[in-house]
Design an enzyme around this catalytic site. Structure first.
Site, PDB file in Angstrom:
ATOM      1  N   HIS A 141      25.465 102.318-120.171  1.00 16.54           N
ATOM      2  CA  HIS A 141      25.707 103.030-121.441  1.00 16.54           C
ATOM      3  C   HIS A 141      24.764 104.208-121.533  1.00 16.54           C
ATOM      4  CE1 HIS A 141      22.292 100.338-122.514  1.00 16.54           C
ATOM      5  NE2 HIS A 141      21.891 101.374-123.234  1.00 16.54           N
ATOM      6  N   HIS A 189      26.978  97.337-126.317  1.00 10.23           N
ATOM      7  CA  HIS A 189      27.290  98.749-126.560  1.00 10.23           C
ATOM      8  C   HIS A 189      27.726  99.401-125.258  1.00 10.23           C
ATOM      9  CE1 HIS A 189      23.210  98.565-125.282  1.00 10.23           C
ATOM     10  NE2 HIS A 189      22.773  99.702-125.754  1.00 10.23           N
ATOM     11  N   HIS A 199      18.920 108.572-123.507  1.00  8.20           N
ATOM     12  CA  HIS A 199      18.744 107.904-122.222  1.00  8.20           C
ATOM     13  C   HIS A 199      20.076 107.476-121.607  1.00  8.20           C
ATOM     14  CE1 HIS A 199      18.666 104.182-124.837  1.00  8.20           C
ATOM     15  NE2 HIS A 199      19.364 103.677-123.843  1.00  8.20           N
ATOM     16  N   HIS A 251      14.550  94.638-127.321  1.00  9.68           N
ATOM     17  CA  HIS A 251      15.067  95.286-128.533  1.00  9.68           C
ATOM     18  C   HIS A 251      15.497  94.219-129.537  1.00  9.68           C
ATOM     19  CE1 HIS A 251      15.226  99.322-126.997  1.00  9.68           C
ATOM     20  NE2 HIS A 251      16.033  99.018-126.009  1.00  9.68           N
ATOM     21  N   TYR A 256      11.743 101.543-120.350  1.00  9.12           N
ATOM     22  CA  TYR A 256      12.135 102.962-120.369  1.00  9.12           C
ATOM     23  C   TYR A 256      11.124 103.787-119.613  1.00  9.12           C
ATOM     24  CZ  TYR A 256      15.383 101.941-124.173  1.00  9.12           C
ATOM     25  OH  TYR A 256      16.402 101.443-124.919  1.00  9.12           O
ATOM     26  N   GLU A 300      16.726 103.997-118.714  1.00 13.27           N
ATOM     27  CA  GLU A 300      16.454 102.612-119.090  1.00 13.27           C
ATOM     28  C   GLU A 300      17.026 101.703-118.004  1.00 13.27           C
ATOM     29  OE1 GLU A 300      18.912 101.020-122.333  1.00 13.27           O
ATOM     30  OE2 GLU A 300      17.377  99.533-122.788  1.00 13.27           O
TER      31      GLU A 300
HETATM   32 FE   LIG Z   1      19.923 101.628-124.023  1.00 14.74          FE
END
Ligand SMILES: [Fe+2]
Length: 307
Positions: free
Chosen positions: A153, A199, A214, A246, A255, A265
């Site tokens: 993503h 996501h 990112h 997260h 990251y 990432e």
């Molecule tokens: Fe991400």
């Protein structure tokens, strides 16, 4: 409602120096170098990806993202979505087959947040790298660096995230999987999926249009993320933050920056989403925990270093 968009298919990134960029994306991340086209763009892929490439590096004077492309089910879907994008009011451009080597006709469009996206139906399928599709082994020998498995993503910053939500959900059939609402109930972040993943693309509200935060690559395990952290130190790569978790999506992550300043990432885990799931909501009074679940404190650089 799903409209036939399957997955993120490719991202074209601008890098300042191709040799240094290959040190990052090929040698450190462990992406497979596929080929170099007539314009000097270099194509790479994660070893589990069945299509020919997923990352395109273009040498340029400024870092950042040129576009990200999504693969749709077939040409009928592509034709229908092209009409729908025009009707929505996007600037739509058709890119002929072969402009990216091995990729079919692409339909390029802009978003209200000022990013460039594409959809396409066909790309040469070369199969997973180093393993057969019949009686496949668990993984191929000869992988390097972090052994990134796939481009997963990207996270993008821009102003009109409400407009972009409409575009992605109403026109392209993504779902809103997760969001951050401020004290007035206005959405300041949105995590959108075209699949079961937490996501496939995400957006953060930001005054400038068209910014890149990112590109993210999937690793199998937390141990792999910790090993990626070791490699970042061993190679003296510029670290942004992590390894951590997260709150948003619950992915376990680290990251770091490529030599041009684009953020990368690698992560593992993360929640899943089905089309009947209600969006998960975080509130800005819990933003520290939403972004960095362990520290619960925002790192200023994470919010402001963009390309
Ligand atoms: Fe991400």
């Amino acid at each position: 409602m799903r409209k036939g968009v399957m997955r993120p298919g490719h991202i074209q990134l601008r890098v300042l120096d191709m040799k240094e960029a290959l040190g990052h994306y090929r040698d450190l991340l462990g992406l497979i170098e596929v080929e170099t086209d007539a314009e000097g763009r270099v194509y790479l892929k994660g070893w589990t990806e069945v299509d020919k490439f997923s990352v395109v590096l273009r040498e340029a004077d400024e870092p950042g993202m040129d576009f990200v492309g999504y693969k749709v089910l077939n040409n009928d879907v592509l034709d229908q979505l092209q009409k729908d994008l025009v009707e929505f009011g996007c600037n739509v451009e058709e890119i002929p087959a072969g402009e990216l080597t091995g990729c079919g006709r692409r339909v390029r469009f802009d978003s209200p947040t000022g990013h460039m996206f594409e959809i396409y139906a066909e790309k040469e399928q070369t199969g997973k790298w180093g393993v057969s599709n019949v009686n496949p082994d668990a993984w191929p020998r000869g992988l390097t660096g972090m052994k990134a498995t796939r481009f997963d993503h990207c996270l993008l910053y821009g102003d009109d995230i409400d407009g972009t939500l409409k575009l992605f959900c109403d026109v392209l059939g993504f779902d809103l999987a997760e969001q951050v609402l401020d004290e007035n109930g206005d959405r300041v972040a949105q995590f959108l999926t075209a699949s079961m993943k937490a996501h496939d693309v995400a957006f953060i509200k930001h005054p400038e249009k068209g910014k890149f935060h990112h590109a993210s690559f999937f690793l199998d395990t937390w141990e792999d993320v910790l090993r990626a952290a070791d490699l970042i130190s061993m190679e003296d790569v510029s670290l942004d933050i992590g390894p951590t978790r997260h709150g948003l999506t619950h992915g376990k992550t680290i990251y770091f920056f490529d030599p041009s300043g684009n953020r990368t990432e690698v992560f593992c885990g993360g929640d899943y989403h089905y089309p009947d799931h209600e969006p998960v909501t975080w509130t800005t009074d819990q933003l520290g925990k939403a972004i960095f679940y362990h520290d619960r404190v925002l790192n200023e650089r994470f919010l402001t270093a963009l390309t």
